[in-house]
Scaffold this motif. Structure first.
Motif, PDB file in Angstrom:
ATOM      1  N   THR A  31      66.725   0.790 -13.813  1.00 14.22           N
ATOM      2  CA  THR A  31      67.820   1.062 -14.746  1.00 14.22           C
ATOM      3  C   THR A  31      68.263  -0.250 -15.385  1.00 14.22           C
ATOM      4  N   ASN A  32      68.339  -1.274 -14.572  1.00 13.49           N
ATOM      5  CA  ASN A  32      68.524  -2.615 -15.106  1.00 13.49           C
ATOM      6  C   ASN A  32      67.159  -3.259 -14.981  1.00 13.49           C
ATOM      7  N   PHE A  33      66.642  -3.791 -16.035  1.00 16.12           N
ATOM      8  CA  PHE A  33      65.247  -4.208 -16.016  1.00 16.12           C
ATOM      9  C   PHE A  33      64.955  -5.317 -15.012  1.00 16.12           C
ATOM     10  N   SER A  34      66.001  -5.827 -14.379  1.00 12.34           N
ATOM     11  CA  SER A  34      65.762  -6.947 -13.456  1.00 12.34           C
ATOM     12  C   SER A  34      65.493  -6.531 -12.036  1.00 12.34           C
ATOM     13  N   TYR A  35      65.751  -5.312 -11.685  1.00 11.89           N
ATOM     14  CA  TYR A  35      65.406  -4.920 -10.321  1.00 11.89           C
ATOM     15  C   TYR A  35      65.108  -3.427 -10.267  1.00 11.89           C
ATOM     16  N   ARG A  36      64.399  -3.092  -9.221  1.00 13.87           N
ATOM     17  CA  ARG A  36      64.005  -1.687  -9.052  1.00 13.87           C
ATOM     18  C   ARG A  36      65.184  -0.897  -8.510  1.00 13.87           C
ATOM     19  N   ALA A  42      53.021  15.686 -13.747  1.00 16.13           N
ATOM     20  CA  ALA A  42      54.304  16.039 -13.154  1.00 16.13           C
ATOM     21  C   ALA A  42      55.398  15.708 -14.138  1.00 16.13           C
ATOM     22  N   VAL A  43      56.367  16.617 -14.270  1.00 19.03           N
ATOM     23  CA  VAL A  43      57.500  16.396 -15.165  1.00 19.03           C
ATOM     24  C   VAL A  43      58.722  16.133 -14.309  1.00 19.03           C
ATOM     25  N   PHE A  44      59.356  14.989 -14.518  1.00 18.32           N
ATOM     26  CA  PHE A  44      60.553  14.639 -13.761  1.00 18.32           C
ATOM     27  C   PHE A  44      61.763  14.741 -14.664  1.00 18.32           C
ATOM     28  N   SER A  45      62.898  15.127 -14.096  1.00 22.78           N
ATOM     29  CA  SER A  45      64.120  15.197 -14.867  1.00 22.78           C
ATOM     30  C   SER A  45      64.889  13.901 -14.671  1.00 22.78           C
ATOM     31  N   LEU A  46      64.957  13.088 -15.710  1.00 23.04           N
ATOM     32  CA  LEU A  46      65.647  11.798 -15.576  1.00 23.04           C
ATOM     33  C   LEU A  46      67.140  11.998 -15.427  1.00 23.04           C
ATOM     34  N   SER A  47      67.669  12.999 -16.140  1.00 25.01           N
ATOM     35  CA  SER A  47      69.111  13.207 -16.053  1.00 25.01           C
ATOM     36  C   SER A  47      69.508  13.561 -14.629  1.00 25.01           C
ATOM     37  N   ALA A  48      68.671  14.338 -13.948  1.00 29.50           N
ATOM     38  CA  ALA A  48      69.006  14.665 -12.549  1.00 29.50           C
ATOM     39  C   ALA A  48      68.869  13.440 -11.673  1.00 29.50           C
ATOM     40  N   ALA A  49      67.796  12.651 -11.897  1.00 29.64           N
ATOM     41  CA  ALA A  49      67.565  11.505 -11.015  1.00 29.64           C
ATOM     42  C   ALA A  49      68.582  10.404 -11.241  1.00 29.64           C
ATOM     43  N   LEU A  50      69.121  10.327 -12.461  1.00 30.83           N
ATOM     44  CA  LEU A  50      70.065   9.245 -12.745  1.00 30.83           C
ATOM     45  C   LEU A  50      71.509   9.669 -12.549  1.00 30.83           C
ATOM     46  N   SER A  51      71.749  10.941 -12.298  1.00 32.87           N
ATOM     47  CA  SER A  51      73.142  11.389 -12.168  1.00 32.87           C
ATOM     48  C   SER A  51      73.735  10.835 -10.882  1.00 32.87           C
ATOM     49  N   ASN A  80      66.669   7.409 -25.741  1.00 37.21           N
ATOM     50  CA  ASN A  80      67.930   7.955 -25.253  1.00 37.21           C
ATOM     51  C   ASN A  80      68.748   6.823 -24.665  1.00 37.21           C
ATOM     52  N   THR A  81      69.915   6.536 -25.219  1.00 37.50           N
ATOM     53  CA  THR A  81      70.692   5.402 -24.724  1.00 37.50           C
ATOM     54  C   THR A  81      71.280   5.670 -23.332  1.00 37.50           C
ATOM     55  N   GLU A  82      71.553   6.943 -23.043  1.00 39.65           N
ATOM     56  CA  GLU A  82      72.109   7.229 -21.717  1.00 39.65           C
ATOM     57  C   GLU A  82      71.101   6.932 -20.628  1.00 39.65           C
ATOM     58  N   HIS A  83      69.855   7.314 -20.868  1.00 36.92           N
ATOM     59  CA  HIS A  83      68.854   7.159 -19.820  1.00 36.92           C
ATOM     60  C   HIS A  83      67.902   6.046 -20.194  1.00 36.92           C
ATOM     61  N   ARG A  84      68.459   4.883 -20.522  1.00 37.07           N
ATOM     62  CA  ARG A  84      67.592   3.783 -20.938  1.00 37.07           C
ATOM     63  C   ARG A  84      67.014   3.140 -19.701  1.00 37.07           C
ATOM     64  N   VAL A  85      65.795   3.511 -19.364  1.00 40.42           N
ATOM     65  CA  VAL A  85      65.177   2.999 -18.149  1.00 40.42           C
ATOM     66  C   VAL A  85      63.765   2.515 -18.458  1.00 40.42           C
ATOM     67  N   MET A  86      63.243   1.740 -17.492  1.00 38.75           N
ATOM     68  CA  MET A  86      61.838   1.361 -17.571  1.00 38.75           C
ATOM     69  C   MET A  86      61.158   1.962 -16.351  1.00 38.75           C
ATOM     70  N   THR A  87      60.030   2.606 -16.513  1.00 38.41           N
ATOM     71  CA  THR A  87      59.340   3.183 -15.359  1.00 38.41           C
ATOM     72  C   THR A  87      57.934   2.617 -15.299  1.00 38.41           C
ATOM     73  N   VAL A  88      57.492   2.351 -14.070  1.00 37.56           N
ATOM     74  CA  VAL A  88      56.143   1.831 -13.882  1.00 37.56           C
ATOM     75  C   VAL A  88      55.442   2.663 -12.825  1.00 37.56           C
ATOM     76  N   GLN A 118      52.160   7.629 -18.422  1.00 32.58           N
ATOM     77  CA  GLN A 118      53.515   8.163 -18.460  1.00 32.58           C
ATOM     78  C   GLN A 118      53.897   8.408 -19.889  1.00 32.58           C
ATOM     79  N   SER A 119      54.873   9.342 -20.075  1.00 33.34           N
ATOM     80  CA  SER A 119      55.408   9.534 -21.412  1.00 33.34           C
ATOM     81  C   SER A 119      56.771  10.176 -21.294  1.00 33.34           C
ATOM     82  N   PHE A 120      57.716   9.686 -22.107  1.00 32.44           N
ATOM     83  CA  PHE A 120      59.056  10.277 -22.097  1.00 32.44           C
ATOM     84  C   PHE A 120      59.129  11.399 -23.102  1.00 32.44           C
ATOM     85  N   SER A 121      59.985  12.373 -22.835  1.00 29.16           N
ATOM     86  CA  SER A 121      60.149  13.490 -23.768  1.00 29.16           C
ATOM     87  C   SER A 121      60.877  13.001 -25.012  1.00 29.16           C
TER      88      SER A 121
END
Lengths: 323, 681
Positions: free
Chosen positions: A312-317, A33-42, A293-301, A14-17
């Protein structure tokens, strides 16, 4: 991709833009595959926003590693490295900016590339893979200027210590080698499996994950995940995680690691496992933190599933993106 | 005194004051009138006012005299003195005057009354006359009204309009010079014209009837003639049978079939025609025939009114009977209604598809009349005996043989949406209960019969049937052949032999050590309870209509369980394998990346494993590949751990360049031919 192919898909990288709004992921079929985080997190995200905005076949072998520079996305397939402009990818154009191949000695089987890192000091790209060697390529000219030889089996992971300008590499032969990037000479070699606290002979000796934070180093794989103090070259803590770890990162006070087993482990420097957060794939290959990006501060696995879990919160999916 | 005179009114009592001195003559009536005293006559001469004054004077005088008498009496005069007598005499005269006046007054009264009476009489008479006249007027008016309302019958006759009349009628009838002015004459003339016309038309009608009769008779004659020809033709046809057989043009047979086919319900007829056409044109292995009871079919096509009347009568009788008995027969009634609803047409179609090796697929098509759907039942007859493979029991089971010929066409529910409402009325919840009895109502069967229930395409009837015929027949043949091939393969598999055909040998190395030790069939229930297939279940790749098997591959102490899902549309859809390895613990595709890679190796690469068309080798190739992968796994696995276990159980025999590759350290499962070494994908 039919449902059977999706069932057998694994996400390896994985890699973030650079702007932090997009995520690129590579799988075992050679697709990116390129995913749009802003769309998925809106707030009005739907099922469609969890699908990629762009999905294309980049290489004919699995994409084991992805790396983002300020402008480009670098991906590695079977013995080749391609660069894609992020701006073009966002516009859904799939033309590679350039493709380069390191020179390999054998021609029977094309070796894979397992790890890529960037040396920001002299703007060079360091790759390690199936031919047991580390190749260094100059980003501007594209010429492979040097080869670091030393490992006796293929290289799993690389990382770079900025302060000293040292390259660390971990391989299937169980050794963590430290190289000086200016002189391209080996400095140290640590055989982790020889240390009784870490060794797990029932699994094996390979090192599949490496991470550094100033004087500290994390390494794991066949042997248990352990935290090393590099000055003294000794393990300070060993983490009692049952599976073999494939990727580990330092994040603030925590150490987060993924590997065999459907969970993300949060560990403390002292050696305790603080939490194990469950996730969808049955084993994980890659973990990425979006700190740009502070707005989309996420962890992806991602791992042995066609789904990529987003925290979005590192404690749960929170939800899953899907290939 | 003279009071009797007043009472008597008879002219007998007379007095005459003016006339000659009276001599009371005798009562001779004739002269009495001349000399009679008519006081009434006198009455007219006198004035009532004066009489009234006279009365008043007389009363006053009388009062005065009385007063004088009184005085005299009181002054002591004697009774009977002259003055008193004088006065008495005067009083008497006054009295007489009063009496006369009284008489006159009475007489006046009487006269007045008489006059009034008379006048009243006159008025009454006039009144009566007036009433009579009024009554008569009313009567006459009523009569007039009645006359005015009278409608002559002639107005009910529709007459032609005036213009037409004047145009058409001959002059002697229409008489325009008279009738134009006189309405009455005009009407009469028109009536005459009408009468004449009607007479003429009646004549024409009689003549036409006569002609019709004649023609009718002629037709009858010709009909008789034709029917007399019939036996002759039959004889000729019988005689020509041997000729037909000689020339192999079975007209007779086809005609008979066509004859029976006329009684087929429309969908079956369409199916028959299309199937026969297809058989003749494209596929010689297809043949269609009709079976069933023709007479019943004829009975069905009789006009329904008679049977309906009979039914309603018998229904009424039944109902009456039922109300007399207890109503315990409600359930039976419902049952009967259900049976009626699910009734089959007595005729059915039998289509036979022959395969190259001689086995035949028999399809029996039935038409459910009330539900307007077609159903199909199957039977397979083979040239060789098919017993032997226990696990193959389900393969040729006629219940499930044709499942999912087209994707998701299970044939458990009726495709006709209106049937839902019909079922509700008789309490049928699902058609699936009756499927084993009545046959499967697959969607492709409806399409072959030209019945269209969804709004997918515009085609109906024969066009719909024709557009689906070829593909469906090919699918049916393919299905039968695939199942027969599987059947044969299963009997091998049960004997632990994987029948790999010659053309597919190149996919595998020469030496394969792992062997199949068990091949059994499982039920859907058992299958879904297995732990290591849950990921397939979650991905929605399992259906109840699929076939489930368990294969066990062993080598040494290692035992690999493979749960196989075979879609009824095999080999169009690849069977799906899920693995669980029992060797030094239990691992499955979920816990171990290498097992997952093995699953992927077996499940994903259809193009390689399919083998030659039509791809019946797919399953056996998959199983063989599984064995090869297990070999690779076991041999490589022993190599990985570094010399800490003692003698290796599985010595490495496979050739490969690298034993591990990539972050998940996968083993080389891909076999390269003809070099014979293993590599990574």
């Amino acid at each position: 991709m039919g449902p059977v192919e999706l069932l057998h898909m694994s996400v390896f990288s994985q890699s973030f833009s650079p702007c932090g709004r997009f995520l690129a992921a590579g799988n075992n079929y050679g697709e990116i595959a390129v995913f749009s985080l802003s769309a998925a997190l809106s707030p009005d995200a739907s099922e469609g926003s969890q699908k990629p905005i762009l999905n294309f076949t980049a290489h004919d072998g699995p994409v084991f590693t992805l790396l983002s520079t300020d402008t480009h996305l670098l991906s590695a397939g079977n013995g080749e490295i391609s660069a894609w402009s992020w701006a073009e990818l966002i516009k859904k154009s799939t033309k590679a900016a350039w493709t380069r191949k390191p020179s390999y000695e054998t021609s029977l089987e094309i070796p894979e590339i397992n790890a890529m890192i960037i040396n920001p000091k002299d703007n060079s790209l360091i790759v390690g893979g199936g031919d047991n060697n580390i190749h260094i390529m100059d980003m501007e000219t594209g010429i492979f200027k040097s080869v670091l030889k030393g490992h006796t089996d293929y290289i799993h992971c690389l990382c770079f210590k900025e302060r000293e300008g040292e390259i660390l590499s971990g391989g299937e032969d169980g050794a963590v080698r430290i190289w000086d990037s200016r002189t391209n000479r080996p400095v140290h070699c640590i055989e982790v499996f020889r240390y009784e606290e870490c060794a797990r002979p029932q699994f094996g000796k390979w090192i599949s994950c490496l991470a550094t934070d100033s004087d500290w180093m994390l390494c794991g794989g066949g042997p248990s995940l352990s935290l090393w103090h590099l000055r003294s070259m000794s393990p300070t803590s060993v983490f009692p995680l049952p599976g073999c770890q494939r990727e580990a990162v330092f994040h603030q006070d925590l150490i987060m690691s993924v590997g065999e087993g459907p969970y993300v482990s949060h560990c403390l420097h002292g050696g305790t496992v603080k939490a194990q957060i469950p996730c969808t794939p049955s084993s994980l290959n890659t973990l990425a933190l979006n700190l740009k990006n502070t707005e989309h501060r996420v962890m992806t696995v991602g791992g042995s599933s066609h789904q990529i879990d987003v925290f979005t919160n590192f404690s749960y999916r929170a939800f899953s993106l899907s290939f | 005194m003279s009071s009797d005179a007043v009472k008597k009114r008879k002219p007998k009592v007379i007095r005459n004051e003016e006339g000659t001195p009276e001599t009371k003559r005798g009562r001779a009536e004739g002269e009495q009138d001349v000399l009679v005293y008519h006081e009434e006559v006198e009455l007219e001469g006198r004035d009532p006012q004066q009489d009234y004054l006279l009365y008043k004077d007389t009363c006053a005088a009388l009062a005065k005299l009385m007063a004088e008498i009184q005085e005299l009496k009181s002054s002591g005069a004697k009774v009977g003195s002259v003055e008193m007598e004088e006065r008495r005499r005067q009083c008497s005269v006054h009295f007489i005057t009063l009496k006369k006046l009284n008489r006159l007054a009475h007489m006046r009264l009487k006269k007045g009354r008489d006059q009034t009476h008379e006048a009243k009489q006159r008025v009454d008479v006039l009144h009566l006359q007036l009433q009579n006249l009024l009554y008569e007027v009313m009567h006459l008016q009523k009569e007039i009204n009645k006359c005015l309302e009278f409608k002559s019958q002639h107005e009910e006759i529709e007459l032609v309009s005036e213009e037409e009349f004047f145009q058409e009628a001959p002059a002697e009838i229409s008489r325009p010079h008279v009738t134009r002015d006189d309405h009455h004459q005009l009407t009469l003339a028109r009536l005459d014209w009408e009468l004449e016309q009607r007479k003429r038309l009646a004549e024409q009608y009689k003549m036409s009837l006569a002609r019709k009769e004649k023609i009718h008779k002629a037709i009858e004659q010709k009909r008789e003639y034709l029917s007399s020809l019939q036996p002759g033709l039959q004889n000729i046809m019988q005689a020509s049978l041997p000729v037909q057989e000689c020339l192999s043009m079975p007209f007779e047979q086809m005609q008979k079939q066509a004859e029976v086919a006329r009684h087929l319900p429309p969908p079956l007829y369409v199916l028959l025609v299309q199937a026969a056409a297809y058989g003749q044109a494209c596929d010689k292995t297809l043949s269609a025939s009709i079976s069933g009871d023709v007479d019943e079919a004829k009975a069905l096509s009789r006009p329904p009114e008679d049977s309906q009347d009979d039914e309603s009568d018998s229904d009424a009788e039944e109902e009456q009977q039922n109300t007399k008995r207890r109503r315990a027969t409600v359930g039976v009634q419902l049952d009967d209604k259900r049976k009626e609803m699910l009734r089959r047409h007595p005729l059915s179609l039998c289509v036979d598809l022959k395969c190259k090796d001689g086995s035949v697929l028999h399809l029996f098509f039935y038409y459910l009349m009330n539900l307007n759907i077609l159903t199909v039942k199957t039977k397979v007859s083979t040239t060789t005996d098919l017993s032997g493979a226990v696990s193959a029991g389900e393969l040729l089971n006629s219940e499930s043989l044709l499942n999912c010929l087209y994707a998701s066409d299970h044939g458990q529910e009726t495709p006709n949406p209106t049937n839902r409402y019909q079922f509700d009325k008789v309490g049928i919840t699902t058609f699936a209960d009756y499927v084993s009895d009545l046959g499967h109502p697959y969607v492709w069967v409806q399409k072959l019969g030209g019945l269209q229930f969804s709004s997918d395409s515009e085609l109906m009837g024969s066009a719909l049937s024709a557009s689906h015929m070829e593909r469906t027949m090919k699918l049916l043949q393919g299905r039968l052949q695939a199942r027969l091939a599987l059947h044969k393969q299963f009997s091998s598999l049960e004997h632990s032999i994987i029948p790999v055909s010659g053309e597919c040998q190149h996919l595998f190395p020469a030496k394969v050590v792992s062997g199949l030790t068990r091949w059994t069939m499982m039920s859907y229930q058992e299958f879904t309870e297995l732990g290591f297939v849950q990921h397939v279940l979650k991905a929605g790749l399992l259906r109840e209509t699929d076939l489930f098997f368990m294969a066990v591959v062993e080598r040494g102490t290692a035992r690999l369980l493979a749960a196989v899902v075979v879609n009824p549309r095999y080999p169009e859809v690849m069977p799906l394998f899920s693995l669980s390895l029992h060797w030094k613990g239990e691992r499955s595709g979920r816990t171990e990346d290498n097992l997952r890679a093995m699953e992927s190796e077996v499940n994903v690469f259809r193009a390689e494993l399919q083998g030659p068309r039509p791809g019946f080798q797919l399953l056996t190739n998959q199983i063989q590949r599984l064995c090869v992968c297990l070999d690779v796994y076991l041999e490589m696995e022993s190599q990985v751990c570094d010399g800490s276990e003692g003698p290796k159980e599985f010595p490495r025999e496979k050739m490969c360049l690298r034993t591990a590759r990539g972050p998940s350290r996968l083993k080389p499962f891909k076999y390269n031919h003809p070099q014979g070494f293993f590599s990574h994908r």
